[in-house]
Write an enzyme that holds these catalytic residues in place. Structure first.
Site, PDB file in Angstrom:
ATOM      1  N   TYR A 155       1.228  -1.364  -0.182  1.00 18.61           N
ATOM      2  CA  TYR A 155       0.214   0.039   0.248  1.00 18.61           C
ATOM      3  C   TYR A 155       0.798   1.813  -0.100  1.00 18.61           C
ATOM      4  CZ  TYR A 155      -3.600   3.276   1.842  1.00 18.61           C
ATOM      5  OH  TYR A 155      -4.662   4.015   1.893  1.00 18.61           O
ATOM      6  N   LYS A 159       1.018   4.198  -2.684  1.00 18.73           N
ATOM      7  CA  LYS A 159       0.703   6.112  -2.455  1.00 18.73           C
ATOM      8  C   LYS A 159       2.199   6.877  -2.687  1.00 18.73           C
ATOM      9  CE  LYS A 159      -3.263   4.940  -1.303  1.00 18.73           C
ATOM     10  NZ  LYS A 159      -4.628   5.566  -2.403  1.00 18.73           N
TER      11      LYS A 159
END
Ligand code: NAP
Length: 246
Positions: A155, A159
């Site tokens: 994740y 990002k």
């Protein structure tokens, strides 16, 4: 802010932050495309919410990680409302696991939705925005893309990459009056965070000077501002909405 003659496409708008952004734009008069992947009823409810506030909206099913479905999503938007002024890449998933236990598929899926999904959407929207010489693109990033987080290598990578790609697109599209910014929320009260163990929530709260979770509507306010004329000279930025967390 008046978005009456603007078309806004929000990916992953069936719930959480995307829903708040879609309804905020709808309430300001925009024509809104509410994208979802599987939550049809929830997406239809968002459409009804916007219509009951006097706005125009349609729900469109598409998996943003799929190149052809992303293309269809943009095409459907243009067919329904005659153009696309604001694209908000909000769809996101987590598949948290410590690195020792994280499987290859957990990495690939998160990158496919969170990063490739945004790339697909911009790929299919940019030609039209460049031609019309205006546009606003926002990518919903995360505080952890700036500071890292254990158990979220996939994740965080997606990002951090979103922050970088935002700056590249800002440089590429700036001459044609298209701004591209990322919004990096902190710890926001949505389904994504509600199932975290209490100990993890407490440890986050200890890092937030405002001493509370953020609300999806507080992220939506930032999106409204960045889409407005008031933000006409802001591009290539990662705007934090995190209660002072970093
Ligand atoms: P959420 O409540 O879990 O909602 C995620 C949304 O993404 C849903 O509408 C879901 O649609 C959609 N989605 C998932 N996979 C998709 C796909 N392949 N194609 C199209 N749509 C897809 O998440 P959230 O908390 O609102 O988060 C929204 C964004 O903010 C994400 O990018 C997330 O990383 C970011 N963010 C959240 C927080 C937080 O604390 N909540 C913090 C920082 C950043 P379906 O319902 O149809 O599956």
């Amino acid at each position: 802010m008046d978005f009456k003659d603007k078309t806004v496409l929000v990916t992953g708008a069936s719930r959480g932050i995307g829903k708040a952004i879609a309804t905020a734009f709808g309430q300001q008069g925009a024509s809104v495309v509410v994208n979802y992947q599987s939550s049809k009823d929830q997406a239809e409810a968002v459409v009804e919410l916007i219509k009951s506030a006097g706005g125009k909206a349609i729900a469109v099913k598409a998996d943003v990680s799929n190149y052809q479905e992303a293309e269809m999503l943009v095409k459907t938007t243009v067919e329904a409302f005659g153009g696309l002024d604001v694209l908000i890449n909000n769809s996101g998933i987590t598949k948290d696991q410590l690195m020792m236990r994280m499987q290859e598929d957990d990495f690939d899926k998160v990158i496919a939705v969170n990063l490739k999904g945004a790339w697909n959407m911009v790929k299919h929207s940019c030609r039209m925005m460049l031609k019309q010489k205006h546009g606003r693109i926002m990518n919903i990033s995360s505080v952890v893309g700036l500071i890292g987080n254990p158990g979220q290598a996939n994740y965080v990578a997606s990002k951090a990459a979103i922050n970088g790609i935002t700056k590249s697109w800002a440089k590429e599209f700036g001459k044609k009056n298209i701004t591209v910014n990322a919004i990096a929320p902190g710890f926001i009260d949505t389904e994504m965070t509600e199932n975290l163990p209490q100990a993890v929530k407490d440890s986050y709260l200890g890092q937030i000077p405002l001493n509370r979770l953020g609300q999806a509507s507080e992220v939506a306010e930032t999106a409204l501002f960045l889409a407005s004329e008031k933000a006409s000279y802001i591009t290539g930025q990662v705007i934090s909405v995190n209660g002072g967390m970093i």
